[in-house]
Design a protein around this motif. Structure first.
Motif, PDB file in Angstrom:
ATOM      1  N   GLN A  23     -14.431   3.054  -0.992  1.00 14.47           N
ATOM      2  CA  GLN A  23     -15.373   3.922  -1.812  1.00 14.47           C
ATOM      3  C   GLN A  23     -16.122   2.712  -2.509  1.00 14.47           C
ATOM      4  OE1 GLN A  23     -13.461   6.855  -4.392  1.00 14.47           O
ATOM      5  NE2 GLN A  23     -15.177   7.446  -5.177  1.00 14.47           N
ATOM      6  N   GLY A  70      -0.554   4.397  -1.423  1.00 13.79           N
ATOM      7  CA  GLY A  70      -1.386   5.458  -1.696  1.00 13.79           C
ATOM      8  C   GLY A  70      -2.733   5.513  -1.450  1.00 13.79           C
ATOM      9  N   LYS A  71      -3.928   5.442  -2.214  1.00 13.60           N
ATOM     10  CA  LYS A  71      -5.165   5.643  -1.765  1.00 13.60           C
ATOM     11  C   LYS A  71      -5.764   4.327  -1.679  1.00 13.60           C
ATOM     12  CE  LYS A  71      -6.917   8.455  -4.618  1.00 13.60           C
ATOM     13  NZ  LYS A  71      -7.804   9.491  -5.314  1.00 13.60           N
ATOM     14  N   GLU A  72      -4.972   3.172  -1.815  1.00 15.21           N
ATOM     15  CA  GLU A  72      -5.728   1.811  -1.951  1.00 15.21           C
ATOM     16  C   GLU A  72      -6.752   1.707  -1.061  1.00 15.21           C
ATOM     17  OE1 GLU A  72      -1.482   1.709  -3.594  1.00 15.21           O
ATOM     18  OE2 GLU A  72      -2.454   2.444  -1.810  1.00 15.21           O
ATOM     19  N   TYR A  87      -8.625   3.715   0.763  1.00 11.56           N
ATOM     20  CA  TYR A  87      -9.718   4.781   0.408  1.00 11.56           C
ATOM     21  C   TYR A  87     -10.404   4.096  -0.935  1.00 11.56           C
ATOM     22  CZ  TYR A  87     -12.260   8.605  -1.171  1.00 11.56           C
ATOM     23  OH  TYR A  87     -13.405   9.450  -1.731  1.00 11.56           O
ATOM     24  N   ASN A  88      -9.748   3.747  -1.752  1.00 10.99           N
ATOM     25  CA  ASN A  88     -10.454   3.209  -3.194  1.00 10.99           C
ATOM     26  C   ASN A  88     -11.305   2.006  -2.796  1.00 10.99           C
ATOM     27  OD1 ASN A  88      -9.313   5.240  -4.599  1.00 10.99           O
ATOM     28  ND2 ASN A  88      -7.718   4.309  -5.372  1.00 10.99           N
ATOM     29  N   ILE A 127       0.954  -1.142  -0.140  1.00  9.62           N
ATOM     30  CA  ILE A 127       0.044  -0.064  -0.241  1.00  9.62           C
ATOM     31  C   ILE A 127       0.902   1.328  -0.106  1.00  9.62           C
ATOM     32  CG2 ILE A 127      -1.805   1.248   1.134  1.00  9.62           C
ATOM     33  CD1 ILE A 127      -2.553  -1.437   2.203  1.00  9.62           C
TER      34      ILE A 127
END
Length: 53
Positions: free
Chosen positions: A20, A12-14, A16-17, A10
């Protein structure tokens, strides 16, 4: 030294994605993340087809 196979990396935005996608109920193909991935595959400049599993 052991190589950490199958351990997510991980950077970055993994997370969060993933959250989402769960909230929006897009857990299979043809969601917003699939479209974004296909778009970046075309920027390689070769005539290849990306296959997501």
């Amino acid at each position: 030294m052991k190589i950490p196979f199958n351990k997510p990396f991980i950077v970055g935005k993994e997370l969060y994605n993933i959250a989402q996608a769960v909230v929006e109920s897009h857990l299979s193909g043809d969601g917003p993340f699939t479209g974004g991935s296909i778009g970046t595959g075309g920027s390689i400049g070769t005539s290849m087809i990306l296959c997501f599993t």
